[in-house]
Design a protein around this motif. Structure first.
Motif, mmCIF file in Angstrom:
data_model
loop_
_atom_site.group_PDB
_atom_site.id
_atom_site.type_symbol
_atom_site.label_atom_id
_atom_site.label_comp_id
_atom_site.label_asym_id
_atom_site.label_seq_id
_atom_site.Cartn_x
_atom_site.Cartn_y
_atom_site.Cartn_z
ATOM 1 N N SER A 88 0.814 -1.203 0.000
ATOM 2 C CA SER A 88 0.000 0.000 0.000
ATOM 3 C C SER A 88 0.851 1.259 0.000
ATOM 4 C CB SER A 88 -0.927 0.014 1.226
ATOM 5 O OG SER A 88 -0.157 0.048 2.422
ATOM 6 N N ARG A 89 2.162 1.099 -0.066
ATOM 7 C CA ARG A 89 3.071 2.242 -0.015
ATOM 8 C C ARG A 89 3.769 2.412 -1.358
ATOM 9 N NH1 ARG A 89 6.051 1.229 5.830
ATOM 10 N NH2 ARG A 89 4.171 0.729 7.003
ATOM 11 N N GLU A 90 3.723 3.599 -1.890
ATOM 12 C CA GLU A 90 4.374 3.870 -3.162
ATOM 13 C C GLU A 90 5.851 4.132 -2.939
ATOM 14 O OE1 GLU A 90 4.277 7.191 -6.758
ATOM 15 O OE2 GLU A 90 2.526 6.926 -5.471
ATOM 16 N N GLN A 91 6.707 3.463 -3.675
ATOM 17 C CA GLN A 91 8.141 3.690 -3.541
ATOM 18 C C GLN A 91 8.562 4.870 -4.409
ATOM 19 O OE1 GLN A 91 10.638 0.318 -3.224
ATOM 20 N NE2 GLN A 91 12.431 1.308 -4.083
ATOM 21 N N VAL A 92 9.454 5.674 -3.879
ATOM 22 C CA VAL A 92 9.993 6.796 -4.648
ATOM 23 C C VAL A 92 10.656 6.238 -5.907
ATOM 24 C CG1 VAL A 92 11.548 8.764 -4.630
ATOM 25 C CG2 VAL A 92 10.374 8.089 -2.514
ATOM 26 N N PRO A 93 10.227 6.651 -7.106
ATOM 27 C CA PRO A 93 10.776 6.055 -8.335
ATOM 28 C C PRO A 93 12.203 6.509 -8.615
ATOM 29 C CG PRO A 93 9.257 7.829 -8.878
ATOM 30 C CD PRO A 93 9.177 7.649 -7.381
ATOM 31 N N TYR A 128 17.345 9.939 -9.561
ATOM 32 C CA TYR A 128 16.009 10.318 -9.110
ATOM 33 C C TYR A 128 15.560 11.551 -9.885
ATOM 34 C CZ TYR A 128 16.266 7.079 -5.139
ATOM 35 O OH TYR A 128 16.346 5.950 -4.360
ATOM 36 N N GLU A 129 14.361 11.486 -10.454
ATOM 37 C CA GLU A 129 13.815 12.629 -11.178
ATOM 38 C C GLU A 129 13.399 13.719 -10.197
ATOM 39 O OE1 GLU A 129 13.823 13.049 -14.316
ATOM 40 O OE2 GLU A 129 14.207 11.029 -15.094
ATOM 41 N N LYS A 130 13.243 14.936 -10.705
ATOM 42 C CA LYS A 130 12.755 16.011 -9.850
ATOM 43 C C LYS A 130 11.341 15.662 -9.375
ATOM 44 C CE LYS A 130 10.865 19.017 -13.494
ATOM 45 N NZ LYS A 130 10.936 20.375 -14.101
ATOM 46 N N ALA A 131 11.037 16.054 -8.167
ATOM 47 C CA ALA A 131 9.750 15.685 -7.582
ATOM 48 C C ALA A 131 9.439 16.605 -6.410
ATOM 49 C CB ALA A 131 9.769 14.232 -7.123
ATOM 50 N N HIS A 132 8.169 16.610 -6.035
ATOM 51 C CA HIS A 132 7.731 17.396 -4.883
ATOM 52 C C HIS A 132 7.811 16.558 -3.608
ATOM 53 C CE1 HIS A 132 5.717 19.919 -8.031
ATOM 54 N NE2 HIS A 132 6.126 20.875 -7.220
ATOM 55 N N TRP A 133 8.338 17.174 -2.573
ATOM 56 C CA TRP A 133 8.444 16.565 -1.257
ATOM 57 C C TRP A 133 7.878 17.528 -0.222
ATOM 58 C CZ3 TRP A 133 11.468 11.946 -0.118
ATOM 59 C CH2 TRP A 133 12.066 11.379 -1.242
ATOM 60 N N THR A 175 16.345 17.446 8.603
ATOM 61 C CA THR A 175 15.164 17.649 7.772
ATOM 62 C C THR A 175 14.483 16.317 7.517
ATOM 63 O OG1 THR A 175 16.099 19.590 6.677
ATOM 64 C CG2 THR A 175 14.312 18.463 5.541
ATOM 65 N N VAL A 176 13.216 16.222 7.894
ATOM 66 C CA VAL A 176 12.405 15.033 7.635
ATOM 67 C C VAL A 176 11.563 15.306 6.397
ATOM 68 C CG1 VAL A 176 10.684 13.438 8.558
ATOM 69 C CG2 VAL A 176 12.326 14.532 10.104
ATOM 70 N N ALA A 177 11.551 14.373 5.440
ATOM 71 C CA ALA A 177 10.869 14.623 4.170
ATOM 72 C C ALA A 177 10.060 13.423 3.719
ATOM 73 C CB ALA A 177 11.882 15.014 3.100
ATOM 74 N N TYR A 178 8.934 13.732 3.070
ATOM 75 C CA TYR A 178 7.964 12.745 2.589
ATOM 76 C C TYR A 178 7.700 13.001 1.115
ATOM 77 C CZ TYR A 178 2.949 11.681 1.647
ATOM 78 O OH TYR A 178 1.754 11.316 1.088
ATOM 79 N N TYR A 179 7.891 11.985 0.309
ATOM 80 C CA TYR A 179 7.654 12.068 -1.135
ATOM 81 C C TYR A 179 6.159 12.055 -1.403
ATOM 82 C CZ TYR A 179 7.370 10.409 -5.991
ATOM 83 O OH TYR A 179 7.068 10.253 -7.323
ATOM 84 N N LEU A 180 5.677 13.065 -2.139
ATOM 85 C CA LEU A 180 4.267 13.103 -2.483
ATOM 86 C C LEU A 180 3.963 11.994 -3.488
ATOM 87 C CD1 LEU A 180 2.181 15.256 -1.436
ATOM 88 C CD2 LEU A 180 4.555 15.944 -1.181
ATOM 89 N N PRO A 181 2.992 11.110 -3.203
ATOM 90 C CA PRO A 181 2.645 10.068 -4.170
ATOM 91 C C PRO A 181 2.339 10.657 -5.542
ATOM 92 C CG PRO A 181 1.576 9.635 -2.068
ATOM 93 C CD PRO A 181 2.221 10.982 -1.947
ATOM 94 N N THR A 182 2.513 9.837 -6.580
ATOM 95 C CA THR A 182 2.399 10.296 -7.961
ATOM 96 C C THR A 182 1.108 11.048 -8.227
ATOM 97 O OG1 THR A 182 3.755 8.435 -8.697
ATOM 98 C CG2 THR A 182 2.430 9.534 -10.360
ATOM 99 N N GLN A 212 10.137 21.413 -4.498
ATOM 100 C CA GLN A 212 10.440 20.616 -5.680
ATOM 101 C C GLN A 212 11.937 20.350 -5.696
ATOM 102 O OE1 GLN A 212 10.154 22.024 -9.913
ATOM 103 N NE2 GLN A 212 8.637 20.380 -10.062
ATOM 104 N N TRP A 213 12.309 19.132 -5.359
ATOM 105 C CA TRP A 213 13.719 18.774 -5.344
ATOM 106 C C TRP A 213 14.181 18.488 -6.768
ATOM 107 C CZ3 TRP A 213 14.425 14.950 -0.642
ATOM 108 C CH2 TRP A 213 14.142 15.645 0.547
#
Length: 280
Positions: free
Chosen positions: A101-106, A126-131, A190-197, A215-216
């Motif tokens: 049930s958990r999405e892995q950071v691609p 790792y592609e750019k993404a929002h965290w 810094t604690v960070a959470y990857y926003l699901p797709t 946006q990292w």
């Protein structure tokens, strides 16, 4: 509390001390391992954590039971878990049924270095993404990740502009900084959470102003797996170990690193990775 950026290129909080003493007294020495392990225990004890048809237990009673479980765990660490965590705890438990049930950071695997069948490290893109991220400054690493994870958990479960559960992703990462000799961790974590797709295009905004949506940038990461607890001693040890096996450590940032934490219900020990970030 510092609310500076936490991008993968090593940016992060400064040395502000705001909010530190209050957070420390509330959360003390409880660790992220404690906070995550409750879900596995409670899921196995309560039919995967959900109310089955015909059960008479009300949602409020379920929240109370889970909150008391957290408070019991925290009490052993001289920590108080506030009552406003009841709903996030219940939501995370009922929605967090195993790693499926958990999405892995691609990411894209670029290469892997092995020796005698053991993986020394992997090189990934790792592609750019929002965290969603928050920077905290507690006395210990364990205190900082606890306080930060509590905040992020509220954002995931309810305190966001959608007002709904956003979904869990792995790993939860922490950005740590060291001195030049890699012998001491800075207090800023810094604690960070990857926003699901599903939320990447339009990230839900946090209700808590201390949480930032960043946006990292796309990043090359050198990563090595390790098991067990994460604390100042183990992190410094893993940083030095990865530095020894890398072919060219000079291409990486030398003061900012990432600890990636994975929850594996089937494993006896916590699964982690240490990440080195290639210089932009």
């Amino acid at each position: 509390m510092d609310r500076g950026g936490c991008r993968l290129n090593g940016g992060g909080g400064g040395d502000s001390q705001g909010g530190g003493s209050e957070a420390g007294s509330r959360y003390g020495m409880i660790t992220l391992e404690d906070l995550e392990s409750f879900a596995e225990d409670q899921l196995s004890d309560s039919g995967n954590g959900s109310l089955e048809e015909g059960e008479t237990m009300e949602e409020e009673e379920d929240q109370e039971r889970l909150l008391h479980y957290w408070q019991d765990v925290a009490r052993g660490h001289q920590v108080e878990v506030p009552r406003d965590m009841a709903e996030p705890i219940q939501q995370l438990t009922t929605n967090n049924n195993g790693t499926n049930s958990r999405e892995q950071v691609p990411y894209t695997l670029i290469s892997r270095k092995e020796k005698c069948g053991d993986v020394l490290y992997e090189k990934r893109h790792y592609e750019k993404a929002h965290w969603a991220c928050i920077t905290v400054h507690e006395d210990t690493y364990e205190q900082s990740i606890c306080y930060g994870f509590m905040k992020i958990m509220r954002y995931i479960c309810q305190q966001n502009s959608l007002g709904s559960y956003l979904g869990m992703s792995i790993p939860i990462v922490t950005v740590v900084r060291t001195d030049d000799t890699h012998t001491t961790l800075a207090r800023a974590v810094t604690v960070a959470y990857y926003l699901p797709t599903i939320h990447q295009a339009q990230p839900p905004q946090p209700s808590d102003a201390e949480i930032l949506i960043e946006q990292w940038p796309a990043t090359i990461v050198y990563t090595r797996a390790f098991t067990g607890p994460t604390n100042e001693i183990s992190i410094i040890s893993e940083i030095n170990t990865l530095a020894e096996v890398l072919d060219n450590v000079a291409v990486c940032l030398n003061d900012s690193f990432i600890v990636a934490g994975y929850t594996n219900p089937a494993a006896a020990h916590r699964q982690n990775e240490i990440w080195f970030l290639e210089r932009p």
